[in-house]
Design a protein around this motif. Structure first.
Motif, PDB file in Angstrom:
ATOM      1  N   PRO A 146      41.670  13.544   5.147  1.00  0.00           N
ATOM      2  CA  PRO A 146      41.391  14.755   4.368  1.00  0.00           C
ATOM      3  C   PRO A 146      42.244  15.957   4.740  1.00  0.00           C
ATOM      4  O   PRO A 146      42.391  16.881   3.931  1.00  0.00           O
ATOM      5  CB  PRO A 146      39.909  15.020   4.641  1.00  0.00           C
ATOM      6  N   CYS A 147      42.811  15.979   5.927  1.00  0.00           N
ATOM      7  CA  CYS A 147      43.596  17.137   6.368  1.00  0.00           C
ATOM      8  C   CYS A 147      45.092  16.832   6.467  1.00  0.00           C
ATOM      9  O   CYS A 147      45.847  17.618   7.037  1.00  0.00           O
ATOM     10  CB  CYS A 147      43.091  17.635   7.719  1.00  0.00           C
ATOM     11  N   VAL A 148      45.530  15.710   5.907  1.00  0.00           N
ATOM     12  CA  VAL A 148      46.923  15.301   6.111  1.00  0.00           C
ATOM     13  C   VAL A 148      47.898  16.330   5.543  1.00  0.00           C
ATOM     14  O   VAL A 148      48.927  16.632   6.168  1.00  0.00           O
ATOM     15  CB  VAL A 148      47.180  13.894   5.528  1.00  0.00           C
ATOM     16  N   ALA A 153      51.896  20.513   6.462  1.00  0.00           N
ATOM     17  CA  ALA A 153      52.361  21.845   6.063  1.00  0.00           C
ATOM     18  C   ALA A 153      52.778  22.689   7.260  1.00  0.00           C
ATOM     19  O   ALA A 153      53.511  23.669   7.104  1.00  0.00           O
ATOM     20  CB  ALA A 153      51.270  22.561   5.274  1.00  0.00           C
ATOM     21  N   LYS A 154      52.339  22.310   8.452  1.00  0.00           N
ATOM     22  CA  LYS A 154      52.736  23.048   9.651  1.00  0.00           C
ATOM     23  C   LYS A 154      54.204  22.832  10.009  1.00  0.00           C
ATOM     24  O   LYS A 154      54.763  23.586  10.807  1.00  0.00           O
ATOM     25  CB  LYS A 154      51.863  22.639  10.838  1.00  0.00           C
ATOM     26  N   GLY A 155      54.802  21.769   9.451  1.00  0.00           N
ATOM     27  CA  GLY A 155      56.186  21.499   9.828  1.00  0.00           C
ATOM     28  C   GLY A 155      57.094  21.093   8.693  1.00  0.00           C
ATOM     29  O   GLY A 155      58.312  21.107   8.846  1.00  0.00           O
ATOM     30  N   THR A 173      63.986  15.107   4.325  1.00  0.00           N
ATOM     31  CA  THR A 173      63.685  16.469   4.714  1.00  0.00           C
ATOM     32  C   THR A 173      63.628  16.561   6.237  1.00  0.00           C
ATOM     33  O   THR A 173      64.189  15.713   6.939  1.00  0.00           O
ATOM     34  CB  THR A 173      62.360  16.919   4.061  1.00  0.00           C
ATOM     35  N   ALA A 174      62.959  17.575   6.733  1.00  0.00           N
ATOM     36  CA  ALA A 174      62.809  17.754   8.175  1.00  0.00           C
ATOM     37  C   ALA A 174      61.379  18.148   8.472  1.00  0.00           C
ATOM     38  O   ALA A 174      60.724  18.820   7.667  1.00  0.00           O
ATOM     39  CB  ALA A 174      63.764  18.823   8.701  1.00  0.00           C
ATOM     40  N   VAL A 175      60.889  17.713   9.613  1.00  0.00           N
ATOM     41  CA  VAL A 175      59.573  18.101  10.099  1.00  0.00           C
ATOM     42  C   VAL A 175      59.774  18.707  11.474  1.00  0.00           C
ATOM     43  O   VAL A 175      60.250  18.027  12.389  1.00  0.00           O
ATOM     44  CB  VAL A 175      58.614  16.892  10.177  1.00  0.00           C
ATOM     45  N   ALA A 176      59.460  19.986  11.586  1.00  0.00           N
ATOM     46  CA  ALA A 176      59.650  20.688  12.857  1.00  0.00           C
ATOM     47  C   ALA A 176      61.077  20.497  13.380  1.00  0.00           C
ATOM     48  O   ALA A 176      61.295  20.310  14.574  1.00  0.00           O
ATOM     49  CB  ALA A 176      58.633  20.214  13.883  1.00  0.00           C
ATOM     50  N   LEU A 207      53.277  15.984  16.001  1.00  0.00           N
ATOM     51  CA  LEU A 207      52.178  15.555  15.145  1.00  0.00           C
ATOM     52  C   LEU A 207      50.847  15.658  15.876  1.00  0.00           C
ATOM     53  O   LEU A 207      49.850  16.144  15.311  1.00  0.00           O
ATOM     54  CB  LEU A 207      52.413  14.118  14.683  1.00  0.00           C
ATOM     55  N   ALA A 208      50.799  15.212  17.115  1.00  0.00           N
ATOM     56  CA  ALA A 208      49.550  15.269  17.877  1.00  0.00           C
ATOM     57  C   ALA A 208      49.096  16.711  18.070  1.00  0.00           C
ATOM     58  O   ALA A 208      47.902  17.021  17.940  1.00  0.00           O
ATOM     59  CB  ALA A 208      49.741  14.586  19.232  1.00  0.00           C
ATOM     60  N   ALA A 209      50.032  17.618  18.347  1.00  0.00           N
ATOM     61  CA  ALA A 209      49.668  19.028  18.523  1.00  0.00           C
ATOM     62  C   ALA A 209      49.198  19.644  17.210  1.00  0.00           C
ATOM     63  O   ALA A 209      48.259  20.456  17.184  1.00  0.00           O
ATOM     64  CB  ALA A 209      50.864  19.807  19.071  1.00  0.00           C
ATOM     65  N   ALA A 210      49.839  19.250  16.096  1.00  0.00           N
ATOM     66  CA  ALA A 210      49.475  19.809  14.798  1.00  0.00           C
ATOM     67  C   ALA A 210      48.124  19.308  14.324  1.00  0.00           C
ATOM     68  O   ALA A 210      47.411  20.007  13.582  1.00  0.00           O
ATOM     69  CB  ALA A 210      50.553  19.472  13.769  1.00  0.00           C
ATOM     70  N   ALA A 211      47.738  18.095  14.724  1.00  0.00           N
ATOM     71  CA  ALA A 211      46.513  17.473  14.210  1.00  0.00           C
ATOM     72  C   ALA A 211      45.316  17.635  15.111  1.00  0.00           C
ATOM     73  O   ALA A 211      44.187  17.377  14.675  1.00  0.00           O
ATOM     74  CB  ALA A 211      46.775  15.988  13.959  1.00  0.00           C
TER      75      ALA A 211
END
Length: 219
Positions: A146-148, A153-155, A173-176, A207-211
């Motif tokens: 539900p929060c994916v 969106a954080k990165g 694209t790029a993530v962080a 990912l772990a920090a963002a989630a």
């Protein structure tokens, strides 16, 4: 894997025989990806579900000059899919293609794991495309829950709202700051990301920090 494994030396020695090294594969995240379970907030339902796809063969496919029409016909006959000419993800029964640029795709398959996919496509597309194995060069993660979208969106510098990015869409694209290949599987939504093996650990830490605030479960 799917793509996310590397060779690890091992050996077996029998009396009277010479030392014979052998290789076994392991995930790029073998020291970081926790065992299946819930991590982060104590919420009953985790906001993010994470699964490493270790069952895929991966290969890049680049059409040769002047061969795109014949290549498309060959892929349709052999696998029942049309190579996308726009940033899209096209699944088939045995092969899927994610757009990676003009006349350039990331091919993936459970039917031909590891280097078997490169062999299959090289034989089938001989003279029509350049094929390069990526099975040990990319780590692929499937993300849902539900929060994916909020986590990504954080990165991710893309608008992932359903009006802008939906099932069957793909992007390079790029993530962080880490280059990734991203595609959406369904309206759940469920995403998959292919990350270069050398950056898999950095991506996982992000990912772990963002989630963690939403809680996440590893399958």
């Amino acid at each position: 894997t799917l793509s996310s494994r590397s060779a690890r030396p091992s050996s077996t020695t029998q009396p009277g025989s010479a030392f014979v090294p052998s290789l076994s594969s392991r995930s790029a995240l073998h020291r970081l990806l926790p065992e299946a379970g819930h991590i982060g907030t104590a919420a009953q339902s985790p906001g993010l579900l994470v699964e490493e796809r270790r069952d895929l063969g991966l290969a890049t496919v680049m059409a040769r000059r002047g061969q795109i029409a014949v290549l498309g016909c060959t892929l349709r006959r052999a696998y029942g899919i049309e190579p996308p000419s726009a940033p899209r993800y096209v699944p088939g029964d045995t092969l899927a293609l994610a757009w990676g640029g003009p006349e350039h795709w990331l091919a993936m398959s459970e039917a031909w794991p590891n280097g078997d996919l490169e062999t299959e496509l090289r034989e089938r597309l001989k003279g029509l495309a350049s094929v390069s194995d990526q099975s040990s060069g990319r780590t692929v993660l499937r993300l849902s829950g539900p929060c994916v979208r909020t986590v990504l969106a954080k990165g991710v510098p893309l608008d992932l709202h359903p009006r802008a990015f939906g099932p069957g869409y793909a992007a390079v694209t790029a993530v962080a700051g880490i280059g990734v290949h991203l595609w959406q599987l369904d309206g759940g939504p469920t995403y998959e990301l292919a990350v270069p093996r050398g950056f898999a650990a950095s991506f996982w830490r992000w990912l772990a920090a963002a989630a963690v605030e939403f809680g996440f479960a590893v399958r």
